[in-house]
Design an enzyme around this catalytic site. Structure first.
Site, PDB file in Angstrom:
ATOM      1  N   ASP A  62       0.269   4.113   8.734  1.00  0.00           N
ATOM      2  CA  ASP A  62      -1.111   4.389   7.301  1.00  0.00           C
ATOM      3  C   ASP A  62      -2.367   4.653   8.120  1.00  0.00           C
ATOM      4  O   ASP A  62      -3.180   4.384   7.459  1.00  0.00           O
ATOM      5  CB  ASP A  62      -1.718   2.849   7.796  1.00  0.00           C
ATOM      6  CG  ASP A  62      -0.357   1.839   7.225  1.00  0.00           C
ATOM      7  OD1 ASP A  62       0.686   2.924   6.324  1.00  0.00           O
ATOM      8  OD2 ASP A  62       0.034   0.233   7.312  1.00  0.00           O
ATOM      9  N   ASP A  98       2.841  -6.084  10.318  1.00  0.00           N
ATOM     10  CA  ASP A  98       3.377  -5.371   8.635  1.00  0.00           C
ATOM     11  C   ASP A  98       4.880  -5.908   8.429  1.00  0.00           C
ATOM     12  O   ASP A  98       5.442  -5.427   9.995  1.00  0.00           O
ATOM     13  CB  ASP A  98       3.420  -3.758   8.527  1.00  0.00           C
ATOM     14  CG  ASP A  98       3.365  -3.629   7.267  1.00  0.00           C
ATOM     15  OD1 ASP A  98       4.970  -3.962   6.742  1.00  0.00           O
ATOM     16  OD2 ASP A  98       3.440  -2.747   6.107  1.00  0.00           O
ATOM     17  N   GLU A 128       3.784  -7.229   3.954  1.00  0.00           N
ATOM     18  CA  GLU A 128       4.396  -6.495   2.882  1.00  0.00           C
ATOM     19  C   GLU A 128       5.821  -7.731   3.141  1.00  0.00           C
ATOM     20  O   GLU A 128       6.876  -6.765   3.342  1.00  0.00           O
ATOM     21  CB  GLU A 128       4.212  -5.200   4.171  1.00  0.00           C
ATOM     22  CG  GLU A 128       3.750  -4.064   4.007  1.00  0.00           C
ATOM     23  CD  GLU A 128       3.401  -3.371   2.323  1.00  0.00           C
ATOM     24  OE1 GLU A 128       4.652  -3.697   1.135  1.00  0.00           O
ATOM     25  OE2 GLU A 128       3.222  -2.945   2.453  1.00  0.00           O
ATOM     26  N   HIS A 155      -1.300   2.339   0.275  1.00  0.00           N
ATOM     27  CA  HIS A 155      -1.030   0.907   1.939  1.00  0.00           C
ATOM     28  C   HIS A 155      -1.217   1.509   2.958  1.00  0.00           C
ATOM     29  O   HIS A 155      -0.475   1.095   4.117  1.00  0.00           O
ATOM     30  CB  HIS A 155       0.590   0.163   1.121  1.00  0.00           C
ATOM     31  CG  HIS A 155       1.662   0.753   0.677  1.00  0.00           C
ATOM     32  ND1 HIS A 155       2.653   0.338   1.138  1.00  0.00           N
ATOM     33  CD2 HIS A 155       1.703   2.174   0.729  1.00  0.00           C
ATOM     34  CE1 HIS A 155       3.467   0.809   0.966  1.00  0.00           C
ATOM     35  NE2 HIS A 155       2.465   1.721   0.462  1.00  0.00           N
ATOM     36  N   HIS A 160      -0.002  -3.233   2.514  1.00  0.00           N
ATOM     37  CA  HIS A 160      -0.537  -3.065   3.939  1.00  0.00           C
ATOM     38  C   HIS A 160      -2.140  -3.091   3.596  1.00  0.00           C
ATOM     39  O   HIS A 160      -3.395  -2.663   3.986  1.00  0.00           O
ATOM     40  CB  HIS A 160      -0.114  -2.364   5.131  1.00  0.00           C
ATOM     41  CG  HIS A 160      -0.411  -2.558   6.437  1.00  0.00           C
ATOM     42  ND1 HIS A 160       0.110  -2.374   7.070  1.00  0.00           N
ATOM     43  CD2 HIS A 160      -1.853  -2.878   6.398  1.00  0.00           C
ATOM     44  CE1 HIS A 160       0.112  -2.894   8.234  1.00  0.00           C
ATOM     45  NE2 HIS A 160      -1.595  -3.369   8.300  1.00  0.00           N
ATOM     46  N   ASP A 188       7.500  -4.438   8.150  1.00  0.00           N
ATOM     47  CA  ASP A 188       8.815  -3.512   8.081  1.00  0.00           C
ATOM     48  C   ASP A 188       8.155  -2.969   9.549  1.00  0.00           C
ATOM     49  O   ASP A 188       9.287  -2.178   9.852  1.00  0.00           O
ATOM     50  CB  ASP A 188       8.157  -2.113   7.175  1.00  0.00           C
ATOM     51  CG  ASP A 188       7.185  -1.215   7.716  1.00  0.00           C
ATOM     52  OD1 ASP A 188       6.517  -1.404   8.376  1.00  0.00           O
ATOM     53  OD2 ASP A 188       6.422  -1.316   6.808  1.00  0.00           O
ATOM     54  N   HIS A 236       4.758   2.730  10.474  1.00  0.00           N
ATOM     55  CA  HIS A 236       3.588   3.659   9.604  1.00  0.00           C
ATOM     56  C   HIS A 236       2.510   3.632  10.359  1.00  0.00           C
ATOM     57  O   HIS A 236       2.216   2.477  11.032  1.00  0.00           O
ATOM     58  CB  HIS A 236       4.254   3.043   8.636  1.00  0.00           C
ATOM     59  CG  HIS A 236       5.191   3.132   7.526  1.00  0.00           C
ATOM     60  ND1 HIS A 236       5.900   1.867   7.193  1.00  0.00           N
ATOM     61  CD2 HIS A 236       6.379   4.094   7.239  1.00  0.00           C
ATOM     62  CE1 HIS A 236       6.888   1.861   6.363  1.00  0.00           C
ATOM     63  NE2 HIS A 236       7.031   3.525   6.341  1.00  0.00           N
ATOM     64  N   ASP A 260       3.431  -1.597  13.477  1.00  0.00           N
ATOM     65  CA  ASP A 260       3.726  -1.277  11.600  1.00  0.00           C
ATOM     66  C   ASP A 260       4.823  -0.044  12.207  1.00  0.00           C
ATOM     67  O   ASP A 260       5.009   0.545  13.298  1.00  0.00           O
ATOM     68  CB  ASP A 260       2.958  -1.161  11.064  1.00  0.00           C
ATOM     69  CG  ASP A 260       2.465  -0.747   9.931  1.00  0.00           C
ATOM     70  OD1 ASP A 260       3.939   0.048   9.053  1.00  0.00           O
ATOM     71  OD2 ASP A 260       2.043  -0.461   9.290  1.00  0.00           O
TER      72      ASP A 260
END
Length: 304
Positions: free
Chosen positions: A131, A231, A276, A144, A104, A233, A129, A127
């Protein structure tokens, strides 16, 4: 009119970046997504598609990690600058940039390139997360985990000023969807900047339809373009196992499609990236196939 906009020609750019992450394999993401019949999918939907190939990305074995809080800073900076220039040309040519990662950290260059043409750009960050780390807050030193902070103007100057300007986006134009693992420094920045975050709690409680309704209102309020940074994830690991930093309890396959179908109906996207995908950690290229299916929804694919 809407149909013509949806058929804007697409330029695919692969960025086999794994310098921003700790786990190898994500550099094969662009190839995995292409192998899952990406171009065939888009062509079948009626798009003019060109694939510009992959940017050259250094391999970690060939370079020194550098600062532990900003691993491979010099190399990430160089690739980000090249990506920004590439996408600047794609947008100037009147084409829709579709970027394939890679980790990312590539979003630093992506946003720098497309935001040059959309100075009031809305951003949907799909996402697990945030980030939103910097060298001061990162628990890992992996870049990332920093691209959203960088795009807001927080972080190392070499990253913040890629493309020759900063910041690229404003906090009031950002929506994070699917967050379920945030570091303390990220929580602090989210509160300070007033960034709208839909955690998994919010998605469970409100439903994805309501989440997207509010998201669309935010990212189109006074903006001149919208970028999607997705992303894999963000999805639950049961649906997308081939990612480097899986977090249990994520967005379902069907919720993800609904979100992107609603986005396609709104017809507001001006660029998109999918990142990702790590085929080494995957089973039968399953996660890349999910990425291609989601890309289909972004570009208007429907059941009926």
């Amino acid at each position: 009119m809407q149909k013509e906009k949806q058929r804007k020609p697409i330029s695919i750019v692969g960025v086999p970046m794994d310098l921003g992450a700790d786990r190898r394999g994500v550099d094969m993401g662009p190839s995995a997504i292409r192998y899952a019949s990406l171009q065939e999918k888009l062509t079948s939907l009626g798009y003019d598609v060109e694939d510009l190939g992959n940017l050259q990305v250094p391999t970690p074995e060939s370079y020194d990690v550098g600062q532990q809080q900003l691993k491979y800073l010099r190399e990430v900076h160089a690739v980000s600058e090249e990506l920004a220039q590439t996408l600047d040309r794609v947008v100037a040519a009147g084409r829709f940039p579709l970027i394939l990662g890679g980790d990312h950290s590539i979003a630093i260059g992506t946003i720098a390139g497309v935001a040059r043409h959309h100075r009031q750009m809305g951003l949907i960050w799909f996402d697990a997360h945030g980030d939103l780390n910097t060298a001061e807050t990162t628990p890992s030193g992996n870049i990332h985990g920093m691209p959203l902070a960088v795009s807001l103007g927080y972080g190392h100057p070499d990253l913040v000023h890629i493309g020759g300007y900063a910041p690229k986006i404003r906090p009031e134009n950002i929506v994070i969807i699917g967050a379920r693992q945030l570091d303390e420094g990220e929580r602090k920045l989210i509160r300070e900047q007033g960034i709208r975050v839909f955690t998994m709690h919010d998605i469970d409680r409100l439903g994805m339809g309501n989440v997207m309704e509010e998201t669309l209102q935010i990212v189109t309020d006074g903006t001149d373009g919208v970028h999607l940074s997705l992303d894999l994830d963000g999805l639950d690991p049961n649906d997308a196992p081939g990612v480097g930093t899986p977090v249990a309890g994520g967005i379902t396959y069907r919720e993800s499609h609904l979100a992107l179908e609603l986005l396609a109906e709104a017809d507001i996207l001006t660029s998109a990236e999918f990142v990702e995908v790590n085929p080494i950690l995957d089973t039968g290229n399953r996660t890349a196939k999910v990425a291609v299916a989601l890309i289909g929804s972004v570009f208007g694919e429907k059941v009926l």
